[in-house]
Design a protein around this motif. Structure first.
Motif, PDB file in Angstrom:
ATOM      1  N   TRP A 126       0.803  -1.210   0.000  1.00 46.01           N
ATOM      2  CA  TRP A 126       0.000   0.000   0.000  1.00 46.01           C
ATOM      3  C   TRP A 126       0.845   1.273   0.000  1.00 46.01           C
ATOM      4  O   TRP A 126       0.369   2.340  -0.394  1.00 46.01           O
ATOM      5  CB  TRP A 126      -0.929   0.011   1.219  1.00 46.01           C
ATOM      6  N   GLY A 127       2.073   1.180   0.446  1.00 43.78           N
ATOM      7  CA  GLY A 127       2.956   2.340   0.496  1.00 43.78           C
ATOM      8  C   GLY A 127       3.920   2.208   1.644  1.00 43.78           C
ATOM      9  O   GLY A 127       3.890   1.223   2.402  1.00 43.78           O
ATOM     10  N   ALA A 139      -6.060   8.178   2.071  1.00 47.43           N
ATOM     11  CA  ALA A 139      -7.425   8.256   1.550  1.00 47.43           C
ATOM     12  C   ALA A 139      -7.445   8.061   0.042  1.00 47.43           C
ATOM     13  O   ALA A 139      -8.302   7.347  -0.500  1.00 47.43           O
ATOM     14  CB  ALA A 139      -8.049   9.595   1.920  1.00 47.43           C
ATOM     15  N   THR A 140      -6.494   8.681  -0.647  1.00 50.53           N
ATOM     16  CA  THR A 140      -6.412   8.523  -2.103  1.00 50.53           C
ATOM     17  C   THR A 140      -6.168   7.061  -2.462  1.00 50.53           C
ATOM     18  O   THR A 140      -6.757   6.529  -3.408  1.00 50.53           O
ATOM     19  CB  THR A 140      -5.310   9.413  -2.681  1.00 50.53           C
ATOM     20  N   ALA A 141      -5.301   6.403  -1.704  1.00 51.72           N
ATOM     21  CA  ALA A 141      -5.038   4.981  -1.936  1.00 51.72           C
ATOM     22  C   ALA A 141      -6.292   4.156  -1.716  1.00 51.72           C
ATOM     23  O   ALA A 141      -6.578   3.221  -2.471  1.00 51.72           O
ATOM     24  CB  ALA A 141      -3.909   4.501  -1.025  1.00 51.72           C
ATOM     25  N   PHE A 142      -7.063   4.482  -0.685  1.00 49.42           N
ATOM     26  CA  PHE A 142      -8.303   3.747  -0.433  1.00 49.42           C
ATOM     27  C   PHE A 142      -9.258   3.897  -1.612  1.00 49.42           C
ATOM     28  O   PHE A 142      -9.880   2.926  -2.053  1.00 49.42           O
ATOM     29  CB  PHE A 142      -8.981   4.258   0.841  1.00 49.42           C
ATOM     30  N   PHE A 143      -9.384   5.115  -2.131  1.00 48.88           N
ATOM     31  CA  PHE A 143     -10.330   5.350  -3.217  1.00 48.88           C
ATOM     32  C   PHE A 143      -9.832   4.808  -4.557  1.00 48.88           C
ATOM     33  O   PHE A 143     -10.596   4.198  -5.301  1.00 48.88           O
ATOM     34  CB  PHE A 143     -10.591   6.853  -3.368  1.00 48.88           C
ATOM     35  N   ARG A 144      -8.552   5.045  -4.869  1.00 46.54           N
ATOM     36  CA  ARG A 144      -8.050   4.792  -6.217  1.00 46.54           C
ATOM     37  C   ARG A 144      -7.225   3.524  -6.332  1.00 46.54           C
ATOM     38  O   ARG A 144      -6.984   3.010  -7.431  1.00 46.54           O
ATOM     39  CB  ARG A 144      -7.219   6.008  -6.675  1.00 46.54           C
ATOM     40  N   ILE A 154      -3.117  -2.815  -6.537  1.00 46.00           N
ATOM     41  CA  ILE A 154      -3.953  -3.149  -5.384  1.00 46.00           C
ATOM     42  C   ILE A 154      -5.250  -2.363  -5.535  1.00 46.00           C
ATOM     43  O   ILE A 154      -5.238  -1.142  -5.686  1.00 46.00           O
ATOM     44  CB  ILE A 154      -3.264  -2.781  -4.060  1.00 46.00           C
ATOM     45  N   SER A 155      -6.355  -3.052  -5.497  1.00 43.04           N
ATOM     46  CA  SER A 155      -7.641  -2.425  -5.789  1.00 43.04           C
ATOM     47  C   SER A 155      -8.072  -1.438  -4.714  1.00 43.04           C
ATOM     48  O   SER A 155      -8.005  -1.742  -3.514  1.00 43.04           O
ATOM     49  CB  SER A 155      -8.731  -3.492  -5.943  1.00 43.04           C
TER      50      SER A 155
END
Length: 422
Positions: A126-127, A139-144, A154-155
């Motif tokens: 995830w990072g 948050a951007t990772a969660f959405f995109r 990773i979806s």
């Protein structure tokens, strides 16, 4: 992902006890024409999915029950959704998820190597820890989602096919992939997340949440019933889609009930450990998600569960032949016992039919009447069912000894206000 359940209680995050909503809805195929609030001037009540709410992250209001850190985190989640061009519904899913995962705290640790608002794991790609402690990045990772060199993409939310029409908690779970027992935990934060979103955006709650379902739920005020209290007969016939299902049930989401010919938004709960054999209890109903269990609305569920516990303590374990019925199911029935569409308390998720009692299952086949007007069956189980029904806000139909209901047939004539618990 870390699942903080006990800690979420310790932090003063959810300030409305018992009114957290559950899953708002897949809104099953049986819900065309759900009612909207005639009083609402919110255009979102008649429109499709609303655009994201705007929040000024640098000028946040003070909101009781939240620290500045939590408010900043919530604002950055909303801002990330807005900047990605996502609708208001996505912002709500993101906020509900972070409420469950971290209580909106930018945590430095968690389950295994989970960190940050969404408890995302560096080891899964995830990072970096530093990135995941940045609320905007998380948050951007969660959405995109996230592209990785090691494991591909990773979806995130937008990668989940059909996320827009999933229930809110299903959409959150599709990204977070929690253990099965935690999949429904996101739902309990919906009502508070809606309220927080509206306050951060500086708009009325109706405008902040009116479009968050596929039909018009959210446009009228939810029923305000304290935990443990019996709702009044009037409340039992109002919009209760924002009332959460209790523990010990499976939240099946929002649906359309029927009362006096009107369509009423309700929330459905499947009662774990019950056996319901009727056609409306099995997987052909509710878009295929019925479980062969009793299904009732969220206002009734805790009182039915108390009733069931009491009759089981008396040595009886009733089975059932019918519970909630959709409009289509009610319309498909015929015969002398069946109410016309929109006039059955089964359609409000407020009635159950008990099987196995002695006597012919035809209307007016009563072995006398109780003082409250309940149609009797001459059997010890019926006496237990009736006694504990009265204790928990329910009576038997006045023409059917097997039909126990919380929205009482001719309640005013039978002097049944049920204002508070017996």
């Amino acid at each position: 992902m870390k699942k903080i359940v006990g800690a979420a209680v310790a932090v003063s995050l959810v300030v409305v006890i018992g009114m957290v909503a559950g899953v708002t809805a897949m809104f099953f195929q049986f819900t065309p024409g759900a009612s909207s609030s005639a009083e609402s001037s919110n255009p979102a009540c008649t429109a499709g999915s609303a655009p994201a709410l705007t929040v000024e992250a640098d000028a946040l209001p003070s909101i009781a029950g939240y620290t500045p850190e939590q408010l900043s985190a919530a604002a950055q989640i909303m801002k990330a959704g807005s900047e990605l061009g996502l609708p208001e519904r996505a912002q709500l899913i993101g906020l509900m998820t972070a409420m469950q995962e971290s209580t909106l705290q930018n945590l430095s640790g968690g389950d295994r190597d989970s960190v940050g608002l969404f408890q995302q794991r560096p080891s899964q790609g995830w990072g970096t820890v530093e990135q995941l402690r940045d609320p905007s990045y998380a948050a951007t990772a969660f959405f995109r989602g996230v592209d990785t060199s090691r494991s591909g993409h990773i979806s995130g939310l937008v990668d989940i096919e059909g996320w827009e029409s999933m229930s809110l908690t299903q959409a959150a779970s599709a990204v977070q992939l929690p253990a099965e027992q935690y999949e429904g935990e996101y739902a309990k934060h919906e009502s508070e997340a809606r309220k927080l979103m509206s306050e951060l955006a500086g708009v009325p709650v109706g405008q902040a949440s009116g479009s968050l379902t596929d039909t018009n739920l959210g446009c009228s005020a939810p029923v305000n019933v304290a935990v443990g209290d019996l709702p009044t007969q009037e409340q039992l016939t109002q919009d209760s889609a924002n009332v959460a299902c209790p523990e010990g049930t499976t939240d099946l989401g929002a649906a359309t009930g029927g009362y006096q010919g009107k369509r009423i938004p309700i929330r459905l709960c499947s009662i774990t450990g019950t056996v319901c054999t009727g056609s409306d209890c099995r997987d052909g109903e509710l878009g295929g998600i019925a479980r062969g269990e009793v299904v009732v609305n969220s206002l009734v569920a805790p009182h039915l569960m108390k009733w069931l516990e009491a009759v089981r303590a008396d040595g009886y374990n009733p089975q059932f032949s019918s519970s909630f019925r959709s409009w289509e199911t009610q319309a498909s029935f015929s015969g002398g016992n069946v109410a016309r569409v929109g006039y059955s308390n089964h359609q409000m998720g407020a009635a159950i039919d008990i099987s196995g009692l002695p006597g012919g299952y035809n209307r007016h086949n009563c072995a006398g009447f109780a003082a409250d007007g309940s149609c009797k069956s001459n059997s010890l189980p019926w006496s237990s069912y009736h006694k504990h029904g009265v204790e928990n806000g329910a009576l038997f139909h006045d023409e059917e000894f097997w039909h126990l209901e919380w929205v009482i047939t001719r309640a005013h004539e039978r002097d049944v206000p049920f204002i508070s618990a017996a």
